[in-house]
Design an enzyme around this catalytic site. Structure first.
Site, mmCIF file in Angstrom:
data_model
loop_
_atom_site.group_PDB
_atom_site.id
_atom_site.type_symbol
_atom_site.label_atom_id
_atom_site.label_comp_id
_atom_site.label_asym_id
_atom_site.label_seq_id
_atom_site.Cartn_x
_atom_site.Cartn_y
_atom_site.Cartn_z
ATOM 1 N N ASP A 106 0.847 -1.199 0.000
ATOM 2 C CA ASP A 106 0.000 0.000 0.000
ATOM 3 C C ASP A 106 0.879 1.245 0.000
ATOM 4 O O ASP A 106 2.108 1.153 -0.005
ATOM 5 C CB ASP A 106 -0.922 -0.013 1.220
ATOM 6 N N GLU A 163 1.726 -10.555 -0.220
ATOM 7 C CA GLU A 163 2.093 -9.147 -0.117
ATOM 8 C C GLU A 163 3.578 -9.055 0.246
ATOM 9 O O GLU A 163 4.217 -10.037 0.634
ATOM 10 C CB GLU A 163 1.247 -8.424 0.935
ATOM 11 N N HIS A 220 1.255 -8.886 -4.167
ATOM 12 C CA HIS A 220 0.282 -7.863 -3.770
ATOM 13 C C HIS A 220 1.058 -6.568 -3.500
ATOM 14 O O HIS A 220 1.493 -6.299 -2.382
ATOM 15 C CB HIS A 220 -0.476 -8.311 -2.518
ATOM 16 N N ASP A 269 0.536 -17.462 -5.721
ATOM 17 C CA ASP A 269 1.090 -16.325 -6.454
ATOM 18 C C ASP A 269 -0.058 -15.612 -7.168
ATOM 19 O O ASP A 269 -0.217 -15.701 -8.375
ATOM 20 C CB ASP A 269 2.143 -16.807 -7.453
#
Length: 576
Positions: free
Chosen positions: A190, A555, A500, A546
């Site tokens: 993020d 992630e 991710h 994956d």
């Protein structure tokens, strides 16, 4: 004369023939079709290291060969072990042990009914490039600056998140004004940044530098600061430390995070334009910062004395705030849904802060607080950024033996060695020889953090068993595991392609950012409700996919890269 020349020629041919015969059997050409049933370190092994491959679900196989990729002749022949059942991975396996092969070269392992393994090397400094990549990955996480093509290659991108005019959320205790808080690293997949999970990994990176200060020099990473006369490693770490310093309030306490109210979509950083806020303050963030800043003081004092003293003064002010606010637990406000990094037990944070401040200042008040309760040496998987920092305090104290009484030093040394012995015993009894049988969120970092404990035991008592266990932990994350993947993007022959990670998903480039380690198997599988599909009835060691949506297993996070870099750097220094 002609007969003499012919004789020499025949003799030469005979010698060549004898040499080829010594090399062993010739094998078919390497056609780049490799068997997923042969699991090994896809980067390679140090010449004197233990070298094992795991052969999965094969009936009737008894022999294996190690084949030189250049000549395609075997250089080592061995017998496979008897078949073993491994519950954690749900597999029946055999072990190919080729530790006696010490000759440098590029190889593949061959089994008649399977074919070839993924290629690997045997050489000194065999993990040098993946070590560099794991550190350079932090450059790709930089914010508030463009990543220029000169340094980022095809992963270049525009500047994003200047964070020079950030609003205060009401939870911050501020009702007006703005915070200038640029720089730092994106925390994970993020685009937010967190003081707890900025200080903790930065502390691990700094710990490695204190122990092995000459590993990475100037011009080693190709970053904007390369060529400035300072280690590129420290230049990159300072980029994060500079940001952490901006998160300190006037009263000394640390704001918990700088974030949008919600996680944004899978877009490039400059397209994630939601309003950002400075949120909350807390005891955990303040103590983690205090510890990290006190450590930074020691690292930077010979390079930039003014900067070092700035870090130390900030550390003391954060510690003083924590003394006055010893139990402020951070919880997300109702309208904030980004990472919480919550914690309400601050004993480990106090230990780390007291240890680092004692070493940096020599003031006995910190030592007194360190010894008010018994030392806790138990490694618990999943604790990660809530508990592991006490070990970082212990390592720092042990590295500064001269500041301690013999009683305290011996107590710490004994505790670390006993815990390392338990972890080594566990790794010797488990599938794939990793020191972990409990696969939680970020399990790869648990493997590596356990290996850090063993590595520090090796620094205290260089038993070969410790070094072997650390090497096998690296083997695990680099391919010798139940998924058959090298978990580090871009390093190995079968690596995660769909991590991710917002930039890697949105940049239009096939390969993800290199050098990032995926979280790894996670038996909790918390993202199933969001549509992630795991293998049916997957055992713990195979609870990984994956897939880009898999934030629970695939992630990346800076506090997973920091122990990766530590272990790779440790092995580059100690595996001679």
């Amino acid at each position: 004369m002609r007969n003499k020349v012919l004789g020499v020629g025949l003799l030469t041919l005979l010698i060549i023939g004898l040499c080829i015969g010594c090399a062993g059997k010739q094998f078919p050409p390497d056609d780049n079709e490799y068997s997923d049933q042969i699991r090994l370190n896809q980067i390679g092994y140090y010449p004197n290291a233990v070298k094992k491959a795991v052969i999965v679900e094969v009936k009737g196989a008894t022999d294996f060969s190690i084949v030189d990729r250049k000549t395609m002749y075997s250089v080592f022949e061995g017998k496979l072990s008897e078949q073993i059942s491994w519950e954690l991975s749900g597999e029946k396996v055999q072990i190919a042990n080729f530790s006696d092969l010490t000759k440098t070269g590029k190889y593949i392992l061959y089994i008649d009914c399977l074919g070839y393994s993924y290629p690997f090397e045997i050489r000194n400094n065999v993990l040098d490039q993946v070590f560099l990549g794991s550190v350079k990955a932090m450059y790709y996480q930089r914010m508030s600056t463009p990543l220029e093509e000169e340094f980022a290659g095809k992963w270049h991108r525009p500047m994003a998140h200047p964070d020079d005019n950030v609003s205060y959320h009401p939870s911050s205790g501020r009702n007006e004004g703005f915070l200038n808080s640029p720089g730092g690293w994106y925390d994970a997949g993020d685009y937010n940044k967190y003081v707890v999970n900025g200080s903790f990994p930065l502390g691990q990176f700094l710990s490695f530098h204190e122990q092995y200060p000459n590993t990475l020099k100037d011009n080693s990473l190709n970053i904007p600061e390369s060529g400035n006369g300072t280690s590129d490693y420290l230049d990159e770490l300072k980029y994060e430390m500079d940001w952490l310093l901006t998160m300190q309030d006037d009263d000394g306490g640390l704001f918990h995070k700088l974030t949008a109210l919600n996680f944004q979509g899978m877009v490039m950083p400059h397209e994630a334009t939601a309003k950002r806020y400075v949120v909350g303050k807390g005891t955990a963030a303040s103590l983690d910062f205090s510890a990290c800043a006190a450590k930074a003081y020691r690292v930077f004092k010979e390079i930039d004395a003014n900067y070092a003293h700035k870090c130390l003064e900030a550390s003391k002010r954060a510690y003083a705030w924590a003394l006055e606010n010893p139990d402020v637990e951070y919880l997300n406000p109702e309208i904030v849904s980004t990472g919480q990094y919550g914690d309400k037990d601050f004993l480990d944070e106090w230990f780390w802060a007291n240890a680092e401040l004692y070493i940096s200042t020599g003031e006995n008040e910190y030592l007194k607080k360190l010894t008010e309760s018994d030392f806790n040496f138990e490694f618990v998987p999943g604790d990660n950024w809530t508990k592991f920092m006490r070990f970082m305090g212990m390592f720092a104290l042990l590295d500064n033996k001269e500041t301690l009484s013999s009683q305290i030093f011996e107590s710490l040394k004994k505790g670390i060695i006993l815990e390392a012995d338990k972890l080594v015993e566990r790794s010797n009894s488990l599938a794939y020889f990793q020191p972990l049988d409990d696969f939680q969120w970020g399990s790869n970092s648990d493997v590596l953090n356990a290996a850090i404990i063993i590595a520090n035991a090796y620094r205290l008592n260089p038993k070969p068993d410790y070094l072997i266990a650390v090497q096998q932990a690296a083997d695990y994350v680099l391919g010798a595991n139940a998924t058959g993947f090298s978990f580090v993007t871009g390093y190995g022959h079968k690596t995660p392609m769909f991590i991710h990670h917002r930039q890697s998903e949105a940049d239009g480039i096939d390969e993800p950012i290199p050098g990032l380690i995926a979280g790894g198997p996670n038996f909790g599988k918390q993202d199933v409700a969001d549509g992630v599909v795991y293998p049916e009835n997957a055992p713990p060691m195979k609870s990984w996919v994956d897939q880009e949506p898999s934030y629970a297993s695939n992630e990346i996070c800076i506090n997973w890269n920091s122990p990766l870099s530590y272990i790779l750097g440790f092995l580059e220094n100690e595996s001679k």
